[in-house]
Design a protein around this motif. Structure first.
Motif, short mmCIF file in Angstrom:
data_model
loop_
_atom_site.label_atom_id
_atom_site.label_comp_id
_atom_site.label_asym_id
_atom_site.label_seq_id
_atom_site.Cartn_x
_atom_site.Cartn_y
_atom_site.Cartn_z
N TRP A 76 0.81 -1.22 0.00
CA TRP A 76 0.00 0.00 0.00
C TRP A 76 0.85 1.27 0.00
O TRP A 76 0.33 2.36 0.28
CB TRP A 76 -0.91 0.02 1.23
CG TRP A 76 -1.98 -1.03 1.22
CD1 TRP A 76 -2.38 -1.78 0.16
CD2 TRP A 76 -2.79 -1.42 2.33
NE1 TRP A 76 -3.40 -2.63 0.54
CE2 TRP A 76 -3.67 -2.43 1.87
CE3 TRP A 76 -2.87 -1.03 3.66
CZ2 TRP A 76 -4.61 -3.05 2.69
CZ3 TRP A 76 -3.80 -1.63 4.49
CH2 TRP A 76 -4.66 -2.63 4.01
N GLU A 84 -7.47 2.79 4.74
CA GLU A 84 -6.92 1.50 5.15
C GLU A 84 -5.47 1.58 5.59
O GLU A 84 -4.93 0.60 6.13
CB GLU A 84 -7.07 0.48 4.02
CG GLU A 84 -6.33 0.81 2.75
CD GLU A 84 -7.12 1.67 1.79
OE1 GLU A 84 -6.77 1.68 0.59
OE2 GLU A 84 -8.08 2.34 2.22
N THR A 85 -4.82 2.72 5.38
CA THR A 85 -3.41 2.85 5.76
C THR A 85 -3.25 3.43 7.16
O THR A 85 -2.15 3.87 7.54
CB THR A 85 -2.63 3.70 4.74
OG1 THR A 85 -3.11 5.05 4.76
CG2 THR A 85 -2.77 3.12 3.34
N ASP A 87 -4.22 2.63 11.44
CA ASP A 87 -4.67 1.67 12.45
C ASP A 87 -5.92 2.25 13.10
O ASP A 87 -5.88 2.78 14.21
CB ASP A 87 -3.56 1.43 13.48
CG ASP A 87 -4.00 0.50 14.60
OD1 ASP A 87 -5.05 -0.17 14.45
OD2 ASP A 87 -3.29 0.46 15.64
N ARG A 143 -17.68 3.61 8.17
CA ARG A 143 -17.14 2.27 7.98
C ARG A 143 -16.57 1.78 9.30
O ARG A 143 -16.03 2.58 10.07
CB ARG A 143 -16.00 2.25 6.95
CG ARG A 143 -16.33 2.71 5.56
CD ARG A 143 -15.08 2.65 4.69
NE ARG A 143 -15.28 3.23 3.36
CZ ARG A 143 -14.30 3.40 2.49
NH1 ARG A 143 -13.07 3.02 2.80
NH2 ARG A 143 -14.56 3.94 1.30
#
Length: 221
Positions: A76, A84-85, A87, A143
């Motif tokens: 990524w 998504e990159t 935590d 999300r």
């Protein structure tokens, strides 16, 4: 209302939030380059003047960037800064802990801009902090686990800015921290703007929209 008056009003509302609970968490969201960190720092200064050092703390979401070694492992590296990159689960857990663990120091990761890497335990929230200000792109993203992070915040304010100005700020930031101008332009076009579109779509879920304009801060019409 002038920009200083808007800032004073925002600070008063943030203080009221902190006084409404043993510790409150205020989120500041917005697209890359909109001015989230600028607003957070301005609020921190005004609130510290009114309530004294230690009453308010700052915990940016940037500390939860995945390190480059993990981005390479996951493939990524070319989309650093996308949802998504981060935590996100770790971020949500920290916000929950900040609300609950008010009797001792709570350490949080920071982000080293020169290295573009997270830095463990670079931030401390002392027991005296009644309000924690956190800022980041995805505080309103619908999300999992971002929804969990949102539940740990009492309010989220959304910062908007003129698109041309916002992009110019982004380009200047990338160049300042080591990218060549052509590489900075490519990154803004291919990565940052894709993320900005996603972030902009979440503005309707904000408790308040704040405009970062040419004349300073303003309330959204």
């Amino acid at each position: 209302m002038s920009s200083p008056q808007v800032l004073e009003s925002l600070a008063a509302d943030a203080i009221a939030l902190g006084e409404s609970a043993p510790r409150a968490v205020l989120g500041i969201a917005g697209s890359p380059g909109a001015g989230k960190s600028t607003l957070a720092r301005a609020l921190l200064d005004v609130i510290a003047q009114r309530r004294g050092p230690g009453w308010v703390a700052h915990v940016p979401m940037d500390g939860f960037h995945l390190a480059d070694v993990q981005l390479r492992r996951l493939g990524w590296s070319d989309r650093k800064g996308a949802p998504e990159t981060f935590d996100a689960a770790g971020y949500a857990s920290l916000l929950e802990r900040l609300r609950q663990d008010i009797d001792g120091d709570v350490y949080a990761p920071g982000f080293e801009r020169d290295l573009e890497q997270p830095l463990a335990a670079a931030v401390v929230v002392p027991p005296s902090s009644r309000l924690v200000i956190t800022e980041g792109n995805y505080l309103l993203l619908d999300r999992p686990p971002w929804r969990r992070a949102r539940r740990a915040m009492d309010q989220v304010w959304f910062v908007v800015a003129d698109e041309r100005t916002r992009i110019e700020r982004l380009l200047a930031r990338h160049v300042e921290f080591g990218k060549r101008p052509d590489a900075a332009h490519a990154w803004v076009t291919d990565v940052d703007e894709r993320n900005a579109e996603l972030v902009s779509s979440t503005a309707g879920a904000a408790d308040r929209v704040v405009v970062n304009g040419a004349r300073g801060w303003a309330f959204s019409a």
